[in-house]
Structure formats: structure tokens, C-alpha cells
Design a protein around this motif. Structure first.
Motif, PDB file in Angstrom:
ATOM      1  N   PRO A   1       0.826  -1.212   0.000  1.00 21.21           N
ATOM      2  CA  PRO A   1       0.000   0.000   0.000  1.00 21.21           C
ATOM      3  C   PRO A   1       0.856   1.256   0.000  1.00 21.21           C
ATOM      4  O   PRO A   1       1.785   1.388   0.801  1.00 21.21           O
ATOM      5  CB  PRO A   1      -0.806  -0.140   1.294  1.00 21.21           C
ATOM      6  N   GLY A   2       0.546   2.158  -0.913  1.00 22.34           N
ATOM      7  CA  GLY A   2       1.250   3.427  -0.966  1.00 22.34           C
ATOM      8  C   GLY A   2       2.637   3.365  -1.575  1.00 22.34           C
ATOM      9  O   GLY A   2       3.362   4.369  -1.580  1.00 22.34           O
ATOM     10  N   LYS A   3       3.014   2.204  -2.093  1.00 19.82           N
ATOM     11  CA  LYS A   3       4.354   2.053  -2.673  1.00 19.82           C
ATOM     12  C   LYS A   3       4.263   1.620  -4.127  1.00 19.82           C
ATOM     13  O   LYS A   3       3.240   1.131  -4.585  1.00 19.82           O
ATOM     14  CB  LYS A   3       5.168   1.041  -1.871  1.00 19.82           C
ATOM     15  N   GLN A   4       5.381   1.813  -4.830  1.00 22.18           N
ATOM     16  CA  GLN A   4       5.428   1.379  -6.221  1.00 22.18           C
ATOM     17  C   GLN A   4       5.577  -0.140  -6.303  1.00 22.18           C
ATOM     18  O   GLN A   4       6.078  -0.784  -5.371  1.00 22.18           O
ATOM     19  CB  GLN A   4       6.611   2.043  -6.934  1.00 22.18           C
TER      20      GLN A   4
ATOM     21  N   ASP B   1       6.804  -7.929   4.080  1.00 23.95           N
ATOM     22  CA  ASP B   1       6.480  -8.675   2.864  1.00 23.95           C
ATOM     23  C   ASP B   1       5.007  -8.531   2.487  1.00 23.95           C
ATOM     24  O   ASP B   1       4.593  -9.002   1.422  1.00 23.95           O
ATOM     25  CB  ASP B   1       6.797 -10.167   3.047  1.00 23.95           C
ATOM     26  N   THR B   2       4.229  -7.881   3.349  1.00 19.82           N
ATOM     27  CA  THR B   2       2.813  -7.670   3.068  1.00 19.82           C
ATOM     28  C   THR B   2       2.640  -6.852   1.795  1.00 19.82           C
ATOM     29  O   THR B   2       3.204  -5.765   1.662  1.00 19.82           O
ATOM     30  CB  THR B   2       2.133  -6.956   4.240  1.00 19.82           C
ATOM     31  N   ALA B   3       1.875  -7.388   0.852  1.00 16.96           N
ATOM     32  CA  ALA B   3       1.689  -6.727  -0.434  1.00 16.96           C
ATOM     33  C   ALA B   3       0.728  -7.556  -1.281  1.00 16.96           C
ATOM     34  O   ALA B   3       0.399  -8.698  -0.924  1.00 16.96           O
ATOM     35  CB  ALA B   3       3.023  -6.591  -1.173  1.00 16.96           C
TER      36      ALA B   3
END
Length: 121
Positions: A41-44, A89-91
Motif C-alpha cells: 500500500p502506498g508504494k510502487q 512482505d505484506t503486499a
């Protein structure tokens, strides 16, 4: 005409393991490279690992030694075994593959819809 479908995501505690799978289907002549990417969240979106048809693999430094990518060429599938998982590692994990559908057309990249991985602390 080509679909990539991921499976295997879920919720796991830190230190645990998950195995992701991605199956390619449709009009497929060859699959060269298969990759896993992830986007928190919020990242590329970031690249995680890749495997070529001959078996050569490469990993991002952040997952090296913890994750293992493998593929079954006969089934057009790629797997990502994730061990010693960390909250970071959550993604959403995405499968990507360089697929040639017709020999004269060359290859292009295809993406799956993503599967959520959540690691609790």
C-alpha cells in the motif's frame, strides 16, 4: 487470449510460510521469463524474483535466501515459496510472464490480477 491466474495468498504470522502459484492459459507458443512482483500500500510495484525457461533464477536482495521461485514448463506454471515471512512482505503479489503466442509475433508481457499476502507481527 492469454490469462495468468495467481493463487495461494492469505494471512500468515511473521516467520511463517506461504506458497504462491500462477498458471498461464490460452494460446501459448512459448514462455520465456516468468516473474513475481509485489506492491505494498502506498508504494510502487517492485520486482521480487524471476525464472527463465532454462531454470536460471534471480532474486531481489530483500527476499534472497527466504523466497524460492520455481516453474513447471509442461504446465505453464510458476511458484513462489515464501519462507521466514516478515510484516514488510505484506503486499499484493503479481505474476508476470513473457509469452509468445505466435512465433512471428515475438513475446510480450502478461500480468495476473494479483493475490494478497498479509504478514502479521
Amino acid at each position: 487470449q492469454v490469462q495468468l491466474v495467481e493463487s495461494g495468498g492469505g494471512l500468515v504470522q511473521a516467520g511463517g510460510s506461504l506458497r504462491l502459484s500462477c498458471a498461464a492459459s490460452g494460446v501459448i507458443f512459448t514462455i520465456d521469463r516468468m516473474d513475481w512482483y509485489r506492491q505494498a500500500p502506498g508504494k510502487q510495484r517492485e520486482w521480487v524474483a524471476e525464472i527463465f525457461s532454462g531454470g536460471m533464477t534471480n532474486y531481489a536482495d530483500s527476499v534472497k535466501g527466504r523466497f524460492a521461485i520455481s516453474r513447471d514448463n509442461a504446465k505453464n506454471t510458476v511458484h513462489l515459496q515464501m519462507n521466514s515471512l516478515k510484516p514488510e512482505d505484506t503486499a499484493v503479489y503479481y505474476c508476470n510472464a513473457a509469452i509468445t503466442t505466435r512465433p512471428a509475433w515475438g513475446s510480450r508481457d502478461y500480468w495476473g490480477q494479483g493475490t494478497q499476502v498479509t504478514v502479521s507481527s
